[in-house]
Write a protein that holds these residues in place. Structure first.
Motif, PDB file in Angstrom:
ATOM      1  N   VAL A 441       0.829  -1.213   0.000  1.00  8.95           N
ATOM      2  CA  VAL A 441       0.000   0.000   0.000  1.00  8.95           C
ATOM      3  C   VAL A 441       0.855   1.252   0.000  1.00  8.95           C
ATOM      4  O   VAL A 441       0.599   2.200  -0.734  1.00  8.95           O
ATOM      5  CB  VAL A 441      -0.932  -0.015   1.231  1.00  8.95           C
ATOM      6  N   ARG A 547     -18.214  -0.024   0.052  1.00  6.99           N
ATOM      7  CA  ARG A 547     -16.975   0.196   0.799  1.00  6.99           C
ATOM      8  C   ARG A 547     -15.917  -0.880   0.579  1.00  6.99           C
ATOM      9  O   ARG A 547     -14.802  -0.758   1.081  1.00  6.99           O
ATOM     10  CB  ARG A 547     -17.289   0.260   2.299  1.00  6.99           C
ATOM     11  N   PHE A 549     -13.810  -1.963  -1.670  1.00  7.76           N
ATOM     12  CA  PHE A 549     -12.486  -1.746  -2.253  1.00  7.76           C
ATOM     13  C   PHE A 549     -11.719  -0.609  -1.568  1.00  7.76           C
ATOM     14  O   PHE A 549     -10.657  -0.214  -2.036  1.00  7.76           O
ATOM     15  CB  PHE A 549     -12.606  -1.461  -3.747  1.00  7.76           C
ATOM     16  N   LYS A 550     -12.274  -0.063  -0.456  1.00  7.19           N
ATOM     17  CA  LYS A 550     -11.572   0.974   0.278  1.00  7.19           C
ATOM     18  C   LYS A 550     -10.666   0.342   1.331  1.00  7.19           C
ATOM     19  O   LYS A 550     -10.911  -0.773   1.779  1.00  7.19           O
ATOM     20  CB  LYS A 550     -12.557   1.932   0.960  1.00  7.19           C
ATOM     21  N   LYS A 551      -9.628   1.091   1.762  1.00  7.21           N
ATOM     22  CA  LYS A 551      -8.680   0.562   2.746  1.00  7.21           C
ATOM     23  C   LYS A 551      -9.313   0.498   4.135  1.00  7.21           C
ATOM     24  O   LYS A 551     -10.147   1.309   4.496  1.00  7.21           O
ATOM     25  CB  LYS A 551      -7.426   1.443   2.802  1.00  7.21           C
ATOM     26  N   GLN A 553     -11.385  -1.478   5.710  1.00  8.24           N
ATOM     27  CA  GLN A 553     -12.823  -1.633   5.879  1.00  8.24           C
ATOM     28  C   GLN A 553     -13.143  -3.008   6.470  1.00  8.24           C
ATOM     29  O   GLN A 553     -12.720  -4.026   5.938  1.00  8.24           O
ATOM     30  CB  GLN A 553     -13.551  -1.470   4.530  1.00  8.24           C
ATOM     31  N   SER A 571      -8.684  -3.966  -1.314  1.00 10.58           N
ATOM     32  CA  SER A 571      -8.126  -2.722  -1.866  1.00 10.58           C
ATOM     33  C   SER A 571      -6.826  -3.018  -2.610  1.00 10.58           C
ATOM     34  O   SER A 571      -6.557  -2.444  -3.664  1.00 10.58           O
ATOM     35  CB  SER A 571      -7.889  -1.714  -0.745  1.00 10.58           C
ATOM     36  N   LYS A 574      -7.642  -4.659  -6.091  1.00  9.30           N
ATOM     37  CA  LYS A 574      -8.065  -3.682  -7.094  1.00  9.30           C
ATOM     38  C   LYS A 574      -6.882  -2.854  -7.601  1.00  9.30           C
ATOM     39  O   LYS A 574      -6.726  -2.640  -8.813  1.00  9.30           O
ATOM     40  CB  LYS A 574      -9.141  -2.770  -6.504  1.00  9.30           C
ATOM     41  N   MET A 575      -6.034  -2.379  -6.669  1.00 10.81           N
ATOM     42  CA  MET A 575      -4.904  -1.538  -7.073  1.00 10.81           C
ATOM     43  C   MET A 575      -3.919  -2.304  -7.951  1.00 10.81           C
ATOM     44  O   MET A 575      -3.447  -1.799  -8.972  1.00 10.81           O
ATOM     45  CB  MET A 575      -4.208  -0.985  -5.822  1.00 10.81           C
TER      46      MET A 575
END
Length: 603
Positions: A441, A547, A549-551, A553, A571, A574-575
């Motif tokens: 990340v 929510r 794909f958000k960090k 969560q 997340s 996806k990235m």
């Protein structure tokens, strides 16, 4: 004489009625009478309970107890009056409840639940995690080892409040490390953070939400968080007398769907949404683990990055203002020149304009200086994350080395053991490659990832993943069904592909029930290849899908085998997919399961 005794009897009856009225009620009598009063002793502990500018009470626990009054009214038809009584600080409030014999006496001021305190008072069920971090003034460097901590902190002065878990944590730290430092206790109506900023001491334990709020409000405050010795308690709760019969109904309220519906809204109102989400993402076990420390590091970095952006926008805005002022100054000077030629002697206006210009330049200089300080803090945080990555590399190399030594004498071990050891070596190699990216990340956000697109044969990847997860799935009675249309290959980075599929398959197993199936297959779509990962798990709700794909969560579904989750997996998937030019979609139905679909260019 008879008249005297009649008056005395009347006086006794009046006094007994007054005493009965003045005392708080038990739950049993309140339920029978359908009305009652409880006494709530409190002291200032912002943001849990404090006074507004108009002297009215507010805060998290104030609103939670208002919710309790509404709960017993709705469920039991009871009118409950809340009598708020300001106590004499932490110690006075705690001792009042400890020594009281009134069933309706409560203590309300963010009391941390501990085993020792449970011997003195009754605690309600916890309504929020209780986490404290060690914070020092910035004259003390970030300490990376226990020996260095002993050397630096011995003889310093800590800030605390008498009788609190802060003080106990500091005393436990002295015993654990065998060192001595001073403890300066401040009044309980003052915050430990303010005591640290006022120079009362060199370091202190501070509640995590209060530390993060302070960091947001004053990012250049001369304090730093030490990464060693965080304290995780059993949570915050309300306290009651040992003979109280209110505990059962209070715990019933804290476990109810009504409380669940108001809890987040109330706490987020005072703690800010992102801070409360961070606290919820930290597990409830007694120790702070490495994943949670990384989450906290990234949250601090996120706060600092946001502040850097705000400073940059402010600097840009002031630059525009400066240009406008310069143009205005030029215009004013031209006007003043004409005015001077006509009337003379009007030099004061020019001098004032020059003074304004100097003030703007001074303000810009201060902003640039603050911006530089924030950049330095951000770089220090990046360096700390890199140190963590470096420290992880050595034990992983040792694991791989020991496994390779075991393979040197293959005659003495079975074929099955050889396969297991080979899986350990393969997993270690993959971890080493991941660590070389310097934490996924952080590297992505820093734009430092080196993506290498090469042809990748999916048969090899699928075979290795099946070997790695076969026994894990079997332990949960889950069948793995891996298939591929042909010997398909895609363009991608092998480390990233492994990490993507590793996250998706481990999640599928983690959230699936026994006697179900996890499917991994690759489908030829012409110039594309689609990889599908399917499970028969709980699926994603509409709220989860917003929510997922958000960090950081934590979604509504829970692991079926008690496994842990950091909230980073999807997340990262996806990235990584998008970094390789791929695309990710999903089909999900609550109670049926989920299928993730990844499309990549065919090689």
């Amino acid at each position: 004489m008879q008249r005297f005794f009649s008056r005395l009897l009347l006086l006794i009856l009046l006094l007994s009625t007054f005493v009965s009225w003045a005392q708080p009620d038990s739950w049993e009598s309140t339920r029978q009478k359908k009305s009652g009063t409880i006494d709530l002793y409190w002291y200032v502990s912002s943001p849990f309970i404090f006074k507004n500018a108009d002297n009215s009470l507010t805060g998290i626990e104030y609103e939670l107890m208002q919710g309790f009054s509404q709960y017993v009214k709705d469920k039991y038809g009871v009118e409950l009056a809340l009598n708020w009584i300001e106590g004499n600080g932490f110690k006075g409030t705690y001792e009042r409840i400890k020594t009281s014999r009134q069933s309706g006496d409560f203590g309300i001021s963010a009391f941390s639940i501990t085993d020792q305190r449970k011997k003195d008072v009754l605690f309600s069920k916890s309504y929020m995690m209780d986490i404290a971090v060690l914070v020092s003034n910035n004259e003390i460097p970030v300490i990376l080892s226990e020996e260095e901590f002993k050397r630096v902190f011995a003889g310093l002065t800590a800030v605390s409040v008498e009788g609190t878990t802060y003080e106990k944590g500091l005393n436990d730290l002295q015993k654990r490390l065998g060192i001595k430092f001073n403890i300066n206790n401040i009044p309980s109506d003052q915050t430990v953070l303010n005591g640290l900023l006022d120079g009362v001491g060199n370091f202190a334990y501070i509640d995590l939400p209060l530390y993060l709020i302070g960091l947001k409000d004053n990012p250049t405050a001369p304090i730093i968080r030490q990464n060693l010795y965080p304290m995780k308690g059993q949570g915050y709760g309300m306290i009651m007398t040992n003979n109280s019969d209110w505990k059962a109904v209070v715990d019933e309220y804290l476990s109810s769907s009504y409380f669940e519906s108001i809890q987040s809204e109330i706490i987020e109102k005072y703690l800010q949404n992102d801070i409360y989400e961070l606290i919820k993402s930290i597990s409830s076990d007694s120790n702070v683990n490495a994943d949670e420390l990384i989450i906290l590091l990234n949250k601090e970095k996120e706060i600092q990055n946001q502040l850097l952006l705000e400073r940059a926008l402010e600097l840009q805005e002031n630059t525009i203002i400066q240009y406008v002022l310069i143009i205005s100054v030029i215009g004013a000077l031209l006007g003043l020149f004409i005015f001077y030629r006509l009337y003379k002697g009007k030099e004061t206006a020019v001098s004032n304009l020059e003074s304004h210009k100097e003030k703007v330049e001074l303000q810009q200089h201060k902003i640039e200086q603050a911006n530089a300080e924030l950049l330095t803090l951000n770089e220090e945080k990046n360096n700390l994350i890199r140190v963590l990555a470096h420290d992880l590399r050595s034990p992983i190399n040792q694991i791989a080395g020991l496994a390779e030594i075991l393979l040197m004498d293959k005659q003495k071990i079975s074929k099955e053991q050889i396969e297991i050891i080979q899986q350990v070596i393969n997993s270690s190699n993959r971890l080493r490659e991941m660590i070389s990216k310097i934490l996924d990340v952080d590297a992505i956000e820093s734009r430092e990832l080196n993506v290498k697109l090469n042809p990748i044969h999916l048969n090899k990847i699928f075979t290795e993943l099946h070997g790695e997860y076969d026994s894990i799935a079997a332990n949960k009675h889950i069948k793995l069904d891996f298939s591929i249309d042909a010997d398909l290959s895609i363009m991608g980075d092998e480390v990233f592909i492994n990490q993507i599929l590793d996250n998706l398959i481990s999640n599928a197993i983690k959230f699936s029930n026994a006697n179900t199936k996890v499917v991994l297959k690759a489908v030829d779509l012409g110039d594309k290849v689609e990889i599908q990962v399917s499970d028969s798990g709980p699926g994603f709700t509409q709220e989860d899908q917003k929510r997922m794909f958000k960090k950081y969560q934590r979604l509504s579904a829970q692991p079926t085998g008690g496994e842990q989750s950091t909230g980073l997996g999807l997340s990262i998937v996806k990235m990584f997919t998008e970094l390789m030019g791929g695309n990710i979609t999903f089909d999900s139905k609550v109670g049926v399961g989920t299928t993730f679909k990844l499309q990549f260019n065919k090689s």
